[in-house]
Write a protein that holds these residues in place. Structure first.
Motif, PDB file in Angstrom:
ATOM      1  N   ARG A 273       0.842  -1.212   0.000  1.00 20.00           N
ATOM      2  CA  ARG A 273       0.000   0.000   0.000  1.00 20.00           C
ATOM      3  C   ARG A 273       0.870   1.252   0.000  1.00 20.00           C
ATOM      4  N   ARG A 274       1.935   1.265   0.776  1.00 23.25           N
ATOM      5  CA  ARG A 274       2.825   2.421   0.806  1.00 23.25           C
ATOM      6  C   ARG A 274       3.503   2.631  -0.556  1.00 23.25           C
ATOM      7  N   SER A 275       3.768   1.549  -1.265  1.00 20.08           N
ATOM      8  CA  SER A 275       4.324   1.670  -2.618  1.00 20.08           C
ATOM      9  C   SER A 275       3.384   2.457  -3.517  1.00 20.08           C
ATOM     10  N   CYS A 276       2.120   2.101  -3.433  1.00 24.60           N
ATOM     11  CA  CYS A 276       1.121   2.802  -4.243  1.00 24.60           C
ATOM     12  C   CYS A 276       1.012   4.258  -3.820  1.00 24.60           C
ATOM     13  N   GLN A 277       0.991   4.528  -2.535  1.00 26.75           N
ATOM     14  CA  GLN A 277       0.883   5.898  -2.043  1.00 26.75           C
ATOM     15  C   GLN A 277       2.109   6.727  -2.424  1.00 26.75           C
ATOM     16  N   THR A 278       3.280   6.085  -2.434  1.00 30.62           N
ATOM     17  CA  THR A 278       4.486   6.799  -2.865  1.00 30.62           C
ATOM     18  C   THR A 278       4.321   7.321  -4.285  1.00 30.62           C
ATOM     19  N   ALA A 279       3.755   6.481  -5.144  1.00 32.78           N
ATOM     20  CA  ALA A 279       3.512   6.905  -6.521  1.00 32.78           C
ATOM     21  C   ALA A 279       2.438   7.989  -6.586  1.00 32.78           C
ATOM     22  N   LEU A 280       1.372   7.842  -5.783  1.00 29.45           N
ATOM     23  CA  LEU A 280       0.277   8.818  -5.812  1.00 29.45           C
ATOM     24  C   LEU A 280       0.747  10.204  -5.378  1.00 29.45           C
ATOM     25  N   VAL A 281       1.611  10.275  -4.376  1.00 27.35           N
ATOM     26  CA  VAL A 281       2.123  11.568  -3.907  1.00 27.35           C
ATOM     27  C   VAL A 281       2.911  12.257  -5.018  1.00 27.35           C
ATOM     28  N   GLU A 282       3.759  11.514  -5.698  1.00 20.31           N
ATOM     29  CA  GLU A 282       4.541  12.098  -6.792  1.00 20.31           C
ATOM     30  C   GLU A 282       3.632  12.514  -7.942  1.00 20.31           C
ATOM     31  N   ILE A 283       2.653  11.691  -8.249  1.00 21.49           N
ATOM     32  CA  ILE A 283       1.709  12.025  -9.329  1.00 21.49           C
ATOM     33  C   ILE A 283       0.956  13.302  -8.993  1.00 21.49           C
ATOM     34  N   LEU A 284       0.462  13.400  -7.773  1.00 23.01           N
ATOM     35  CA  LEU A 284      -0.282  14.591  -7.349  1.00 23.01           C
ATOM     36  C   LEU A 284       0.578  15.834  -7.468  1.00 23.01           C
ATOM     37  N   ASP A 285       1.816  15.754  -7.018  1.00 28.20           N
ATOM     38  CA  ASP A 285       2.704  16.911  -7.050  1.00 28.20           C
ATOM     39  C   ASP A 285       2.979  17.359  -8.485  1.00 28.20           C
ATOM     40  N   VAL A 286       3.293  16.428  -9.371  1.00 28.71           N
ATOM     41  CA  VAL A 286       3.608  16.779 -10.761  1.00 28.71           C
ATOM     42  C   VAL A 286       2.382  17.327 -11.473  1.00 28.71           C
ATOM     43  N   VAL A 287       1.225  16.689 -11.290  1.00 30.97           N
ATOM     44  CA  VAL A 287       0.015  17.133 -11.970  1.00 30.97           C
ATOM     45  C   VAL A 287      -0.374  18.539 -11.530  1.00 30.97           C
ATOM     46  N   VAL A 288      -0.335  18.803 -10.225  1.00 33.87           N
ATOM     47  CA  VAL A 288      -0.729  20.126  -9.720  1.00 33.87           C
ATOM     48  C   VAL A 288       0.212  21.200 -10.235  1.00 33.87           C
ATOM     49  N   ARG A 289       1.507  20.962 -10.201  1.00 33.58           N
ATOM     50  CA  ARG A 289       2.454  21.967 -10.684  1.00 33.58           C
ATOM     51  C   ARG A 289       2.341  22.145 -12.201  1.00 33.58           C
ATOM     52  N   SER A 290       1.958  21.086 -12.891  1.00 28.28           N
ATOM     53  CA  SER A 290       1.843  21.178 -14.348  1.00 28.28           C
ATOM     54  C   SER A 290       0.722  22.111 -14.774  1.00 28.28           C
ATOM     55  N   PHE A 291      -0.415  22.073 -14.073  1.00 27.00           N
ATOM     56  CA  PHE A 291      -1.517  22.943 -14.488  1.00 27.00           C
ATOM     57  C   PHE A 291      -1.578  24.242 -13.688  1.00 27.00           C
ATOM     58  N   ALA A 292      -0.674  24.416 -12.715  1.00 26.51           N
ATOM     59  CA  ALA A 292      -0.718  25.612 -11.870  1.00 26.51           C
ATOM     60  C   ALA A 292      -0.655  26.918 -12.657  1.00 26.51           C
ATOM     61  N   PRO A 293       0.230  27.083 -13.651  1.00 27.95           N
ATOM     62  CA  PRO A 293       0.232  28.358 -14.387  1.00 27.95           C
ATOM     63  C   PRO A 293      -1.080  28.626 -15.124  1.00 27.95           C
ATOM     64  N   ILE A 294      -1.779  27.575 -15.542  1.00 23.35           N
ATOM     65  CA  ILE A 294      -3.032  27.751 -16.280  1.00 23.35           C
ATOM     66  C   ILE A 294      -4.201  27.932 -15.325  1.00 23.35           C
ATOM     67  N   LEU A 295      -4.248  27.136 -14.252  1.00 21.76           N
ATOM     68  CA  LEU A 295      -5.352  27.177 -13.285  1.00 21.76           C
ATOM     69  C   LEU A 295      -4.789  27.447 -11.890  1.00 21.76           C
ATOM     70  N   PRO A 296      -4.338  28.662 -11.635  1.00 20.87           N
ATOM     71  CA  PRO A 296      -3.692  28.938 -10.341  1.00 20.87           C
ATOM     72  C   PRO A 296      -4.628  28.779  -9.148  1.00 20.87           C
ATOM     73  N   HIS A 297      -5.899  29.123  -9.318  1.00 19.45           N
ATOM     74  CA  HIS A 297      -6.830  29.013  -8.200  1.00 19.45           C
ATOM     75  C   HIS A 297      -7.023  27.552  -7.802  1.00 19.45           C
ATOM     76  N   LEU A 298      -7.214  26.681  -8.788  1.00 18.35           N
ATOM     77  CA  LEU A 298      -7.392  25.265  -8.491  1.00 18.35           C
ATOM     78  C   LEU A 298      -6.122  24.672  -7.890  1.00 18.35           C
ATOM     79  N   ALA A 299      -4.979  25.060  -8.430  1.00 23.05           N
ATOM     80  CA  ALA A 299      -3.715  24.539  -7.909  1.00 23.05           C
ATOM     81  C   ALA A 299      -3.538  24.920  -6.444  1.00 23.05           C
TER      82      ALA A 299
END
Length: 1003
Positions: free
Chosen positions: A807-833
């Motif tokens: 389970r921690r393996s999966c969560q490790t991946a989810l944390v990285e995915i969340l971080d990359v996805v949020v930073r990727s759309f942050a310049p376009i959707l700053p409020h949501l980010a």
């Protein structure tokens, strides 16, 4: 409701919660297969959802680790804008610009804000303008650069004056020029406040406390100084030349080319006219019978210009013919290529008498068709074409750009017979005096031609013709005294400087260079009151402009710097002492001619370069016409990237600053908040539709019409983010992360995809291809996440022990995915980010994604061999799921038979033991049990399904290439459904499966 893989929850309440709140959308999934795209058939799994939970399921409810987060699935009604305003305050949107300016960083990114027009409420054009710039700024700031972005407004021009006049109505007639200018200034100030408020509401990061305005006194003085520097160098001069003129406008004004609309359905009254030949050239005389009169045959769509005729032009390189009309016996001269078509138009036939070259017309003359004693010479000209007409062109220098060039070359008269109202003057003669040229004036000219017996035929012609964009009526070309910008001597330099700038799209550079090549000069003077003053001194008697000595100029400029350009006083009132004596001796008075907004915007770059040590990394085409490229070429060359975007008009592709029909964004209708608007701005670019051939408004309208679809996609993004947040609530990256090498293969594979996404997103931002960013993110969170990865990992997330490494393996991946996805759309959707960032567990201060840098990537995420393992297993999974359409995959067990070789070794990475219900292969297949063999089992039941396939393995660029065959054997499971995880791995329906029993006993 059916899900591809159902959340394993105890009891009806837990199941409903899991299905309704955490189940990912079930859409087709695609994964890349060595440059191709293969559909993963994620079949809906039925069975379990159609059964009521048994009586034992409720007691295991608290043992299931369902996601937990306060991040809402959706924001309804006024929640969206209210939440965005709260985020702006909490995350310090207003302080972000000053914060990033104070950082000690090595690089600086400067974006030039080509100013929007201060002529009304915020509209779609403003959204496009400012949001695109903000996306670029926010990316560069997050990527470690100090951003320089000072917003400004263009505050002068006809659109503002027209709006003021319409509001004042009849009261405007009693206003002086200074009073009208003050009204226009007040209107512009009010518009600026409305627009600025909207820009800040959209989350635009800028130096809002130090904006620049083109009506500032110091700005105007600096612009005037630059204008006189151009004047001293001979780049600006006053002359009498033809310009586009709008007789239908109350302002009676010259028009810039950008203020023209071309009506493709305009109907002109064209006429065929005879110009009696007076003196043929020697060559032509030898071909003619001296006893028979000959006429030059001319066709024109502007009969009203014939009274101003000064010559007839021909093409020297073309062939011409002497023809005889078979019905009248008259002789005509016209282009040889036009004989047939002209005869057809005149409803007659021509007999060709002889042919000759156009150069043989040299030195010939003909008689003016309305003034018999006036001579019109035959002159060569390269603008003559054979596309329409007769190949011989009537030339009126006061009413045509090419005509004027001919007049300049051959010293012809350029007298204009038409006044500012489009009315014939007394010089045109008593028959035409006071007649409107486009109305009864044309009728009178045709009647005069008929009386002179030089009229052959009138016909209606539908063609494209320039109209005044304000009045929607046709314009005329008439000569008048104007200030002009002469670019003949600096064309080459200007074009070379432009080539140093990167244009987006690249084809736009050629379009701009061609625009410069087409013209030798541009008019730069307007008759509107609300424009920039060109302070000039003119001799009253001779209308001669006198050069100012430096003393006078410096004094005037100092007054402009203190009081602005609204002095509007005679020069002698504010010039004193020795300077006044000098002016009195010349009998000079001050004249305040007005420069167009278009011409002075070109000087904007020069102004910024001088005043702000300006060197832009990025700019957009807001007011970049040909003259502006030239007048600001030196400063423009300091720009590295120029984004050209289409103007947002309701009907035509005109510049948004002068449009009266922009699509306004009303706050009362914009209940969806800012995120919806910002998410749609890059969309046209995402589909590669930012071409010069299509109006951006058309693209935006098309995108706004798909608002329902856009909301669905936005909701899907929120649901994806909510799933990610909910499943990492109990995860601390510093203490709970699993080393990459120890993670599940499918988790490593997602990090492998994540690094590829991060690299592509970063490169797309660097290239200002924001649409591609949207496309990449949408594909990732819909296909790789929602439709594939989330469906596979739910059982591991919900039903394993909280601290289990799987389970921690999966969560490790989810944390990285969340971080990359949020930073990727942050310049376009700053409020949501920022909203997501506030809900991230274990995030340290400062709680703003924009103050924590760009995407972090790790080289160890990239593992090419993972693709073969996952893609190979997915090929077998496709076969399995495709064989049980509409059925629950968990009700089956699968035997996979692979011949010994590389494929078997790769798949063995997912399942070390022969048979398992908890292996990585079983998780990926979503079956109750998987068996991995090298040989087909000897005994099988009759209800099995056998499926065959092959898979090509291609590693290390083709160095390792092997095609292996496999067989998938599908059969119903003999196990019962576990009341906790709902997998068919229990010995009876009343007992837990071995995995769940171990987890529950530990709790």
């Amino acid at each position: 409701m059916r899900w591809g893989l159902r959340p394993r929850g105890p009891g009806a309440a837990a199941l409903a919660s899991a299905r309704n709140l955490w189940g990912p959308p079930r859409l087709p999934c695609r994964l890349g297969w060595r440059g191709t795209t293969k559909r993963l058939l994620l079949r809906s799994v039925t069975g379990a959802s159609n059964q009521l939970p048994n009586s034992n399921s409720g007691k295991y409810r608290d043992t299931v680790l369902l996601p937990q987060t306060s991040f809402p699935m959706k924001l309804l009604g006024r929640q969206q804008p209210e939440t965005e305003l709260e985020i702006q305050q909490k995350c310090g949107f207003s302080e972000l610009y000053s914060w990033q300016r104070e950082r000690k960083v090595k690089t600086e990114f400067c974006l030039h804000d080509g100013p929007p027009y201060a002529n009304g409420d915020p509209h779609v054009g403003h959204a496009l303008n400012k949001i695109l710039k903000d996306i670029a700024n926010r990316y560069h700031m997050m990527n470690g650069s100090k951003v320089h972005f000072v917003p400004g407004w263009d505050c002068h021009g006809l659109p503002i004056e027209i709006k003021v006049l319409s509001e004042l109505g009849s009261k405007a007639q009693s206003l002086s020029a200074v009073e009208l200018r003050e009204k226009a200034r007040s209107f512009a100030k009010a518009a600026i406040e409305k627009q600025k408020s909207a820009f800040m509401r959209w989350g635009i990061m800028a130096d809002w406390n130090n904006c620049y305005y083109t009506f500032d006194a110091k700005y105007e003085a600096k612009q005037l100084r630059i204008f006189y520097q151009m004047y001293d160098k001979g780049l600006v001069y006053r002359s009498y030349k033809p310009v586009f003129w709008s007789p239908s406008s109350s302002l009676r004004t010259a028009l810039a080319e950008a203020e023209l609309e071309y009506n493709p359905e305009h109907v002109s009254r064209s006429v065929y006219v005879k110009f009696p030949l007076l003196k043929p050239s020697p060559k032509l005389a030898s071909l003619l019978d001296s006893s028979s009169p000959v006429n030059i045959l001319v066709w024109t769509t502007q009969p009203w210009t014939i009274p101003a005729n000064q010559a007839v032009c021909y093409m020297p390189q073309s062939k011409y013919a002497v023809v005889k009309c078979t019905s009248s016996g008259d002789l005509y001269i016209l282009a040889a290529d036009k004989v047939t078509s002209v005869a057809s138009a005149l409803e007659t036939t021509f007999e060709t008498v002889s042919t000759f070259s156009g150069v043989d017309l040299e030195d010939g003359t003909c008689s003016h068709p309305l003034i018999p004693d006036k001579v019109s010479p035959l002159l060569p000209a390269n603008h003559v074409t054979m596309a329409k007409g007769t190949g011989l062109v009537h030339t009126a220098p006061a009413h045509g750009m090419e005509d004027y060039s001919v007049a300049s070359q051959y010293n012809l008269s350029t007298d204009c017979l038409v006044d500012e109202d489009g009315i014939f003057t007394d010089v045109a003669g008593p028959e035409l005096q006071n007649k409107a040229v486009l109305e009864e004036g044309t009728d009178v000219v045709i009647k005069m031609l008929q009386t002179a017996k030089n009229f052959l035929k009138e016909e209606k012609v539908v063609h494209s013709y320039p109209y005044d964009w304000r009045t929607k009526k046709p314009v005329i070309i008439r000569a008048s005294k104007q200030w002009f910008v002469n670019i003949t001597d600096i064309k080459t330099t200007a074009k070379e400087l432009l080539k140093k700038v990167k244009f987006i799209p690249g084809s736009s550079l050629n379009a701009m260079v061609e625009m410069i090549d087409r013209r030798q000069y541009w008019p730069t003077e307007m008759t509107d009151k609300w424009s920039r003053i060109i302070c000039q001194f003119i001799d009253k008697a001779f209308e001669q402009i006198y050069d100012l000595n430096k003393q006078v100029l410096l004094y005037v400029l100092s007054l402009f710097g203190m009081r602005g350009q609204d002095l509007n006083l005679p020069a002698l009132v504010y010039v004193t002492g020795a300077l006044a004596t000098d002016l009195q001796a010349l009998s000079l008075v001050e004249s305040s001619a007005l420069a167009t907004s278009w011409s002075f915007v070109g000087l904007l770059w020069t102004y910024l370069s001088c005043c702000q040590d300006f060197s832009a990394d990025f700019s957009s085409r807001d007011k970049i016409g040909g003259k502006n490229q030239v007048t600001g070429a030196k400063a423009l060359a300091k720009m590295k990237v120029l984004l050209l975007k289409k103007a947002t008009m309701e009907n035509e592709e005109r510049n948004k600053k002068v449009s009266g029909k922009n699509v306004e964004i009303k706050r009362t209708k914009n209940k969806g908040g800012t995120c919806g608007s910002r998410s749609r701005v890059p969309a046209p670019y995402a589909r590669g539709e930012s071409s010069e051939s299509e109006s951006l408004l058309t693209l935006l309208k098309r995108h706004f019409k798909s608002l329902t679809l856009a909301k669905q996609k936005f909701s899907q993004l929120r649901n994806t983010l909510r799933f990610l947040l909910g499943n990492v609530t109990d995860f601390n990256p510093e203490t709970d992360s699993i080393p990459v090498k120890n993670m599940y293969v499918i988790d490593q594979y997602m990090l492998h995809l994540l690094q590829d996404l991060a690299n592509k997103v970063t490169e797309s931002y660097r290239r200002y291809d924001f649409g591609k960013v949207v496309r990449l993110l949408r594909a990732f969170y819909t296909r790789e996440l929602s439709n594939f990865y989330f469906s596979i990992i739910k059982d591991r997330l919900y039903c394993e022990n909280e601290n289990d490494p799987k389970r921690r393996s999966c969560q490790t991946a989810l944390v990285e995915i969340l971080d990359v996805v949020v930073r990727s759309f942050a310049p376009i959707l700053p409020h949501l980010a920022e909203e997501v960032f506030q809900h991230m567990p274990h995030v340290k201060e400062p709680k703003s994604v924009f103050r924590t840098g760009w995407i972090s990537r790790s080289s160890i995420w990239k593992k090419p061999g993972l693709e073969e393992a996952v893609h190979g297993a997915c090929a077998m999974r496709d076969s399995f799921l495709g064989s049980i359409p509409g059925k629950n995959a968990a009700e089956y067990k699968v035997i996979i038979v692979i011949e010994p070789g590389l494929l078997f070794e790769i798949i063995e990475m997912l399942q070390a033991e022969e048979t398992s219900s908890t292996s990585q292969l079983a998780e990926l297949m979503m079956a109750s049990e998987t068996t991995l063999l090298t040989q087909e089992p000897r005994e099988m039941t009759e209800d099995v399904i056998e499926l065959k396939g092959t898979f090509l393995i291609n590693l290390k660029g083709g160095d390792i290439c092997e095609e292996s065959s496999y067989k998938v054997i599908v059969m119903p499971t003999t196990k019962e459904k576990c009341p906790r995880c709902w997998k068919y791995t229990a010995e009876s329906s009343d007992t837990l499966c071995p995995r769940c029993a171990e987890v529950v006993s530990g709790k």
